[in-house]
Write an enzyme that holds these catalytic residues in place. Structure first.
Site, PDB file in Angstrom:
ATOM      1  N   GLU A   1       0.843  -1.209   0.000  1.00  0.00           N
ATOM      2  CA  GLU A   1       0.000   0.000   0.000  1.00  0.00           C
ATOM      3  C   GLU A   1       0.875   1.255   0.000  1.00  0.00           C
ATOM      4  OE1 GLU A   1      -3.978  -1.480   2.398  1.00  0.00           O
ATOM      5  OE2 GLU A   1      -2.247  -0.880   3.569  1.00  0.00           O
TER       6      GLU A   1
ATOM      7  N   LYS B   1     -12.091   6.438  13.129  1.00  0.00           N
ATOM      8  CA  LYS B   1     -10.646   6.342  12.833  1.00  0.00           C
ATOM      9  C   LYS B   1      -9.937   7.703  12.908  1.00  0.00           C
ATOM     10  CE  LYS B   1     -11.021   2.018  10.877  1.00  0.00           C
ATOM     11  NZ  LYS B   1     -10.915   1.757   9.473  1.00  0.00           N
TER      12      LYS B   1
HETATM   13  C1  5RP Z   1      -4.780  -2.867   5.224  1.00  0.00           C
HETATM   14  C2  5RP Z   1      -5.111  -1.515   5.721  1.00  0.00           C
HETATM   15  C3  5RP Z   1      -6.562  -1.142   5.722  1.00  0.00           C
HETATM   16  O1  5RP Z   1      -6.763  -0.151   4.778  1.00  0.00           O
HETATM   17  C4  5RP Z   1      -6.946  -0.676   7.106  1.00  0.00           C
HETATM   18  O2  5RP Z   1      -6.663  -1.727   8.029  1.00  0.00           O
HETATM   19  C5  5RP Z   1      -8.418  -0.302   7.187  1.00  0.00           C
HETATM   20  O3  5RP Z   1      -9.218  -1.421   6.985  1.00  0.00           O
HETATM   21  P1  5RP Z   1     -10.805  -1.325   6.998  1.00  0.00           P
HETATM   22  O4  5RP Z   1     -11.208  -0.388   5.905  1.00  0.00           O
HETATM   23  O5  5RP Z   1     -11.252  -2.759   6.751  1.00  0.00           O
HETATM   24  O6  5RP Z   1     -11.224  -0.835   8.360  1.00  0.00           O
HETATM   25  O7  5RP Z   1      -4.275  -0.711   6.077  1.00  0.00           O
HETATM   26  O8  5RP Z   1      -3.434  -3.164   5.443  1.00  0.00           O
END
Ligand code: 5RP
Length: 230
Positions: A109, A127
């Site tokens: 990512e 978040k």
């Molecule tokens: C994966 C990530 C995800 O984007 C992060 O954990 C958020 O996940 P979600 O949208 O399922 O809450 O960093 O490595």
């Protein structure tokens, strides 16, 4: 339970709203996780209506969902420079520092996000916090799990080797590595911590991102768009 349902609806709202940024001809980084999955689905339906884009997936999960949704994929070898990358987050603070890697995909990512001219994050409001305090996921060479954990503890953190749910033993990333979750409590200086983590031998990538341009945050179904503070 009620909160979890509300968050799920907000994930969808934020994930879908960001698709408005995507235009014909763009090469777009496709993130991993349940929030950006809504973006990928929305982009798939826009492709069905004639939008022409190429996607660069950040994980096997993003790749298979994008294929299922009819999005044509490319690679960083073919398109080293992207127009836009879109992804989810584990936490974002008011200074636009981001923690990612809850899905163990943050190494790819990060490569994809830093290959893009613009980076957008989609998340539900739980978040978005004044100050980061989520454990920082570290992708580590299996061979180096011991030294990385020791160095994290020297930096004042608590290191936990992430365990798999449907497999005995540790999580194995898409790159064949382990994940150590490093809990530092409240992170007062994310840049300094990022630099210190980067200096640990055998640590492939940490989950602190410093390149966020635009944030899509959903609360009770309403999406707020916040640009990086100047
Ligand atoms: C994966 C990530 C995800 O984007 C992060 O954990 C958020 O996940 P979600 O949208 O399922 O809450 O960093 O490595």
């Amino acid at each position: 339970m009620k909160d979890a349902l509300a968050n799920a609806e907000d994930k969808r709202a934020a994930g879908e709203a960001v698709a408005a940024l995507v235009e014909d001809g763009m090469v777009v980084g496709l993130g991993t996780g349940s929030t950006v999955a809504w973006t990928i689905r929305r982009l798939g339906s826009m492709v069905g209506d004639g939008l022409e884009i190429l996607g660069v997936p950040t994980s096997y999960q993003a790749e298979s969902l994008a294929i299922e949704c009819g999005i044509t994929l490319t690679t960083l070898s073919q398109h080293p420079s992207l127009d836009l990358a879109i992804d989810g987050a584990d936490q974002v603070d008011e200074g636009f520092f981001v923690i990612k890697g809850g899905g163990a995909a943050h190494a790819r990512e990060k490569v994809v996000a830093y290959s893009a001219r613009r980076f957008a994050i989609v998340a539900d409001a739980s978040k978005y916090v004044p100050r980061l305090d989520h454990p920082v996921p570290l992708e580590v060479l299996p061979f180096a799990a011991g030294i990385v954990s020791r160095k994290v503890e020297e930096l004042g953190g608590r290191a936990t080797l992430r365990q798999a749910k449907m497999k005995d033993g540790p999580v194995i990333t898409d790159n064949g590595n382990f994940i150590v979750d490093a809990d530092f409590g409240e992170i007062l200086d994310p840049s300094l911590l990022a630099n210190r983590l980067s200096a640990i031998p055998g640590l492939v990538e940490h989950g602190i991102f410093e390149n966020l341009d635009r944030l899509y945050i959903a609360r009770s179904g309403e999406v707020e768009v916040i640009d990086r503070p100047k």
